[in-house]
Design a protein around this motif. Sequence first.
Motif, short mmCIF file in Angstrom:
data_model
loop_
_atom_site.label_atom_id
_atom_site.label_comp_id
_atom_site.label_asym_id
_atom_site.label_seq_id
_atom_site.Cartn_x
_atom_site.Cartn_y
_atom_site.Cartn_z
N GLY A 203 14.85 7.30 20.06
CA GLY A 203 16.05 8.07 19.73
C GLY A 203 17.07 8.02 20.86
N LEU A 204 16.59 8.13 22.10
CA LEU A 204 17.49 8.06 23.25
C LEU A 204 18.10 6.67 23.38
N ILE A 205 17.29 5.64 23.18
CA ILE A 205 17.80 4.26 23.23
C ILE A 205 18.89 4.06 22.18
N ASP A 206 18.62 4.54 20.95
CA ASP A 206 19.58 4.37 19.86
C ASP A 206 20.89 5.09 20.15
N LEU A 207 20.80 6.33 20.65
CA LEU A 207 22.00 7.10 20.94
C LEU A 207 22.80 6.46 22.08
N ALA A 208 22.11 6.00 23.11
CA ALA A 208 22.80 5.36 24.23
C ALA A 208 23.56 4.12 23.76
N LYS A 209 22.96 3.36 22.86
CA LYS A 209 23.64 2.17 22.33
C LYS A 209 24.87 2.56 21.53
N ILE A 210 24.74 3.58 20.70
CA ILE A 210 25.86 4.05 19.90
C ILE A 210 27.03 4.48 20.80
N LEU A 211 26.70 5.13 21.90
CA LEU A 211 27.73 5.65 22.81
C LEU A 211 28.14 4.64 23.88
N ASN A 212 27.52 3.46 23.84
CA ASN A 212 27.82 2.41 24.83
C ASN A 212 27.55 2.90 26.25
N ILE A 213 26.42 3.59 26.40
CA ILE A 213 25.96 4.06 27.70
C ILE A 213 24.73 3.26 28.10
N ASP A 214 24.73 2.69 29.30
CA ASP A 214 23.57 1.96 29.80
C ASP A 214 22.41 2.94 29.93
N ILE A 215 21.24 2.54 29.44
CA ILE A 215 20.08 3.43 29.49
C ILE A 215 19.75 3.82 30.92
N LYS A 216 20.15 3.01 31.90
CA LYS A 216 19.91 3.33 33.31
C LYS A 216 20.75 4.53 33.74
N ASP A 217 21.78 4.84 32.98
CA ASP A 217 22.66 5.96 33.31
C ASP A 217 22.29 7.23 32.56
N THR A 218 21.03 7.31 32.11
CA THR A 218 20.55 8.50 31.40
C THR A 218 19.46 9.19 32.20
N ILE A 219 19.37 10.50 32.00
CA ILE A 219 18.30 11.32 32.55
C ILE A 219 17.54 11.93 31.39
N ALA A 220 16.22 11.90 31.45
CA ALA A 220 15.39 12.59 30.45
C ALA A 220 14.57 13.66 31.16
N ILE A 221 14.49 14.83 30.53
CA ILE A 221 13.76 15.96 31.11
C ILE A 221 12.80 16.50 30.07
N GLY A 222 11.53 16.68 30.45
CA GLY A 222 10.56 17.19 29.48
C GLY A 222 9.34 17.79 30.14
N ASP A 223 8.40 18.22 29.30
CA ASP A 223 7.21 18.88 29.82
C ASP A 223 5.91 18.48 29.13
N ASN A 224 6.00 17.82 27.95
CA ASN A 224 4.79 17.62 27.16
C ASN A 224 4.69 16.20 26.63
N TYR A 225 3.61 15.92 25.91
CA TYR A 225 3.31 14.56 25.47
C TYR A 225 4.39 13.96 24.56
N ASN A 226 5.02 14.79 23.73
CA ASN A 226 6.04 14.21 22.84
C ASN A 226 7.33 13.86 23.57
N ASP A 227 7.39 14.16 24.88
CA ASP A 227 8.54 13.78 25.70
C ASP A 227 8.30 12.46 26.44
N VAL A 228 7.06 11.99 26.46
CA VAL A 228 6.70 10.85 27.30
C VAL A 228 7.52 9.61 26.97
N ALA A 229 7.73 9.33 25.69
CA ALA A 229 8.45 8.11 25.31
C ALA A 229 9.86 8.08 25.90
N MET A 230 10.57 9.22 25.87
CA MET A 230 11.93 9.21 26.43
C MET A 230 11.91 9.22 27.95
N LEU A 231 10.88 9.82 28.54
CA LEU A 231 10.76 9.81 29.99
C LEU A 231 10.54 8.39 30.50
#
Length: 278
Positions: A203-231
């Motif tokens: 989901g984060l990859i898709d949104l970054a592409k839509i917004l023309n933002i390099d994935i390297k310029d994103t921060i992901a914050i989470g606490d549990n297993y369902n956050d691992v993929a975006m982290l």
Amino acid sequence: MGYKLIACDMDETLLNDQHEISQRNIEVIQKAKEEYGVKFVPATGRSFMSIQRYLKNLHLYDEVGEYILSFNGGALTENKGNRLMQFKGLNFDKMKEIFEYGLTKDVCIRLYTMDKLYVYNISESEAEKIEAKKEAVTIMEENTVDFLKDEPIAKILFQNVDVPYLMSLEPDMEPITDGEVTISYSSNRYMEFNSLGVDKGQGLIDLAKILNIDIKDTIAIGDNYNDVAMLKVAGLSVAAGNALDDVKKICDYTTKADNNEGVVAEIIERFIFNKTQV
């Protein structure tokens, strides 16, 4: 590197134990948006409709150019008019198989359509959680999902506070889930089922592409297993101070603050305002 987008989990990360956003987080998120042009994107297992009150707190409600990643990546929406940009739902027949399997186990079942949450075999702990979170739910009396045949299904999940018990179901469910379903765990009480390939990372990859933002310029914050993929895919991965140890191990940075002390504010102050690198 200049970070342009923060994707942040809601429960046990942005929200405190009273299921609210602290004033410190609100003020810092708003400053990051107004003075640094940083987008703040809630990345949640919840539905996008269920977090509208939090958008109001964050001054992001009904805003053009602001977004939500919901249903663990199953939907991307723009806040203005809740415009649906992308939806990757779960096949009805597959959801029905999972539901019927759950009927044979010690679980409460939560079923998400695009705009409603249905709960079957509600447990005492889940009833308390729903009341505390002020969730709008429909309690199912019949053990069938046939009435949802023509509804788009976002996801289904099992609830039990015994997470090892939930994890023990995964091997037994392989004939149902293998090659067709993504399984994740959240809030130390949920086993979640999304369509194959759906997770917060994609989901984060898709949104970054839509917004023309390099994935390297994103921060992901989470606490549990369902956050691992975006982290794993974000330019900077951050574990809340109260995160699971397994989550902390894969992150670039773990906050000193827990979810009651301003996890998001700590990250923005360090990595946006002060331009500090890991």
